[in-house]
Design a protein around this motif. Structure first.
Motif, PDB file in Angstrom:
ATOM      1  N   LYS A 157      78.422  14.602   9.714  1.00 26.42           N
ATOM      2  CA  LYS A 157      79.725  14.484  10.361  1.00 26.42           C
ATOM      3  C   LYS A 157      79.979  15.759  11.150  1.00 26.42           C
ATOM      4  O   LYS A 157      79.901  16.855  10.598  1.00 26.42           O
ATOM      5  N   LYS A 160      78.175  19.242  10.635  1.00 25.05           N
ATOM      6  CA  LYS A 160      77.880  19.489   9.225  1.00 25.05           C
ATOM      7  C   LYS A 160      76.990  18.376   8.660  1.00 25.05           C
ATOM      8  O   LYS A 160      77.063  17.225   9.068  1.00 25.05           O
ATOM      9  N   TYR A 162      76.068  16.881   4.785  1.00 25.00           N
ATOM     10  CA  TYR A 162      76.475  16.903   3.384  1.00 25.00           C
ATOM     11  C   TYR A 162      75.341  16.288   2.567  1.00 25.00           C
ATOM     12  O   TYR A 162      75.044  15.099   2.693  1.00 25.00           O
ATOM     13  N   ILE A 177      76.368  21.921   1.749  1.00 20.51           N
ATOM     14  CA  ILE A 177      76.947  21.676   3.058  1.00 20.51           C
ATOM     15  C   ILE A 177      76.221  22.553   4.076  1.00 20.51           C
ATOM     16  O   ILE A 177      76.235  23.784   3.971  1.00 20.51           O
ATOM     17  N   GLU A 200      82.366   8.026   4.175  1.00 15.58           N
ATOM     18  CA  GLU A 200      83.486   8.763   4.772  1.00 15.58           C
ATOM     19  C   GLU A 200      84.543   7.821   5.299  1.00 15.58           C
ATOM     20  O   GLU A 200      84.232   6.740   5.812  1.00 15.58           O
ATOM     21  N   ASN A 203      88.195  11.320   7.600  1.00  8.55           N
ATOM     22  CA  ASN A 203      87.890  12.730   7.325  1.00  8.55           C
ATOM     23  C   ASN A 203      87.828  13.067   5.838  1.00  8.55           C
ATOM     24  O   ASN A 203      87.849  14.246   5.464  1.00  8.55           O
ATOM     25  N   LEU A 205      85.436  12.500   2.423  1.00  6.78           N
ATOM     26  CA  LEU A 205      84.179  12.027   1.843  1.00  6.78           C
ATOM     27  C   LEU A 205      84.444  11.545   0.427  1.00  6.78           C
ATOM     28  O   LEU A 205      85.122  12.221  -0.349  1.00  6.78           O
ATOM     29  N   TYR A 225      86.392  14.629  -0.984  1.00  5.54           N
ATOM     30  CA  TYR A 225      86.244  15.928  -0.333  1.00  5.54           C
ATOM     31  C   TYR A 225      86.807  15.862   1.076  1.00  5.54           C
ATOM     32  O   TYR A 225      86.437  14.993   1.879  1.00  5.54           O
ATOM     33  N   ASN A 226      87.703  16.795   1.408  1.00  5.58           N
ATOM     34  CA  ASN A 226      88.345  16.843   2.715  1.00  5.58           C
ATOM     35  C   ASN A 226      87.463  17.625   3.695  1.00  5.58           C
ATOM     36  O   ASN A 226      87.247  18.829   3.510  1.00  5.58           O
ATOM     37  N   THR A 227      86.956  16.943   4.727  1.00  2.77           N
ATOM     38  CA  THR A 227      86.057  17.611   5.675  1.00  2.77           C
ATOM     39  C   THR A 227      86.808  18.471   6.690  1.00  2.77           C
ATOM     40  O   THR A 227      86.183  19.270   7.395  1.00  2.77           O
ATOM     41  N   THR A 228      88.118  18.297   6.775  1.00  2.00           N
ATOM     42  CA  THR A 228      88.915  19.126   7.687  1.00  2.00           C
ATOM     43  C   THR A 228      89.193  20.491   7.079  1.00  2.00           C
ATOM     44  O   THR A 228      89.003  21.531   7.717  1.00  2.00           O
ATOM     45  N   GLN A 230      87.684  21.478   4.226  1.00  2.51           N
ATOM     46  CA  GLN A 230      86.491  21.847   3.455  1.00  2.51           C
ATOM     47  C   GLN A 230      86.874  22.231   2.017  1.00  2.51           C
ATOM     48  O   GLN A 230      86.451  23.257   1.483  1.00  2.51           O
TER      49      GLN A 230
END
Length: 424
Positions: A157, A160, A162, A177, A200, A203, A205, A225-228, A230
């Motif tokens: 994504k 990144k 994962y 990551i 996902e 945003n 995971l 898990y929030n990818t914005t 992190q």
């Protein structure tokens, strides 16, 4: 008259080939037996086994098929013991090339930008685990990225990667990551012992872990898990004795398996339920339960290894858990993905030049200027159908789709039209 007959026959054959749609079943095959294969189940529920062999002059696919992904007009198959990746033409299923450089116990594949990434266990030892990087156009190897022990599923994504670390020959509980700009691991997150699945949505995971299979005090976990930001948004531990083995989604709900049972919970407010929506015929024993599990085109597919000695079975359910069909495939089916041999080219058909999508990018709905009726299919970049519906003056609702790039294919009696759609 004879000329007209052959023209009609050619059209029928061409139309039938263009409309080949259904699912592909990746069959791992017995380790060391070189018996990996692919089965094709079409939309009329007809099974064609040994599909790769039939399309490639009886050639062998390889030893221990681990992963299969569609990217653009190509199919990528990762072969674990063969230490190879087979690249296959999606339209006619012919072999394009075989990649064998810098692969050592390869596991899973992901795509980002103009590169693809493959997880490798390597040999027995934590220093040999890595992600290999390749150019998507030339298939040339570019780098190896060292990661933790036992890299398995990998999700891309933005810039990144994962990587779920299941442990390989041991046990692990982390997600590495990777920054694809620097090709280095920039952080590591504890997601529970033996992480097995990841997807996902908006945003976030969703990561499912099974827990230590040999410990009575280690249980499954669902990590969000929030990818914005992190950061870990939430972490839910399953009750005593629950060690979920697989997870997938239809975009609205989470579906997962524990032993032979299938469970369902909302993505918006996931919770642990004790009531399954279905109990499959899969035998639970010391070797495990299901061998694969996927949600494809609003159907649930559970793969049965049949004791690891007989041809495998695929059980198909609707999203409420009712059994729809049972298919016999080949040895050790482990993945089911959507398949269409239609090209996902973004170039318009000349006959459909008056059609256009708007707004594009879209966030809630899109419309097709010049279209009044017809079938609309929206594909993600892995070739999976995200939307399959009839067009109306109210437009097409895309509010449930994740942000990203999709391909819209429209078919009516006059037009065959494809265009790229961006969901913002």
């Amino acid at each position: 008259m004879k000329k007209i007959y052959f023209l009609i026959l050619a059209f029928v054959i061409s139309f039938a080939n263009a409309q080949t749609e259904g699912v592909l079943v990746l069959n791992e095959g017995g380790a060391g037996s070189n018996s990996a294969e692919i089965s094709f189940i079409n939309n009329q529920s007809v099974v064609t086994n040994n599909y790769y062999k039939s399309k490639n002059n009886n050639a062998v696919l390889g030893d221990t098929a681990q992963d299969i992904k569609i990217f653009g007009d190509k199919i990528f198959v990762v072969l674990n013991i063969s230490n190879q990746i087979k690249v296959i033409n999606k339209s006619d299923f012919s072999l394009i090339t075989t990649i064998s450089s810098n692969l050592d116990n390869p596991r899973y594949i992901a795509f980002s930008g103009n590169k693809f990434y493959v997880t490798n266990w390597g040999g027995n030892g934590s220093t040999t685990n890595y992600v290999s990087v390749y150019n998507i156009s030339t298939y040339a190897h570019e780098a190896n990225i060292p990661v933790g022990n036992g890299p398995e599923k990998i999700f891309a994504k933005n810039n990144k990667l994962y990587v779920l670390l299941k442990g390989g020959f041991g046990l692990n509980q982390f997600m590495d990551i990777i920054n694809t700009t620097t090709n280095t691991v920039e952080s590591q997150v504890n997601v529970g012992n033996s992480p097995n699945s990841i997807f996902e949505k908006d945003n976030l995971l969703y990561i499912m872990s099974s827990g230590d299979p040999y410990s009575a005090t280690s249980f499954g976990r669902l990590t969000v898990y929030n990818t914005t930001t992190q950061t870990v948004a939430s972490s839910t531990t399953f009750p005593v004795g629950v060690k979920p083995s697989y997870m997938d989604t239809d975009g609205t709900n989470i579906y997962y398996m524990n032993e032979a049972s299938i469970y369902k919970t909302s993505i918006a407010s996931p919770s642990i339920t004790t009531t399954p929506i279905a109990i499959t015929p899969i035998t639970v024993n010391s070797y495990g339960t299901a061998y694969g599990f996927n949600v494809v085109n609003n159907k649930i597919y559970a793969a049965d290894p049949q004791g690891y000695i007989a041809p495998g079975k695929i059980y198909t359910y609707d999203l409420q858990g009712s059994l729809l069909n049972t298919f016999t495939v080949t040895s050790l089916p482990n993945q089911i993905i959507a398949y269409s041999n239609a090209s996902l080219s973004t170039v318009e058909n000349a006959k459909a030049s008056k059609l256009s999508l708007y707004p594009n990018p879209a966030s809630n709905k899109f419309f097709v200027e010049g279209l009044y009726s017809g079938n609309v299919k929206v594909y993600d970049l892995n070739g999976r159908i995200a939307i399959n519906t009839q067009y109306s003056e109210n437009g097409i609702d895309v509010s449930a789709l994740s942000k990203g790039i999709y391909i819209v294919k429209i078919t009516d009696k006059n037009n065959s039209f494809s265009e790229k759609l961006i969901i913002k």
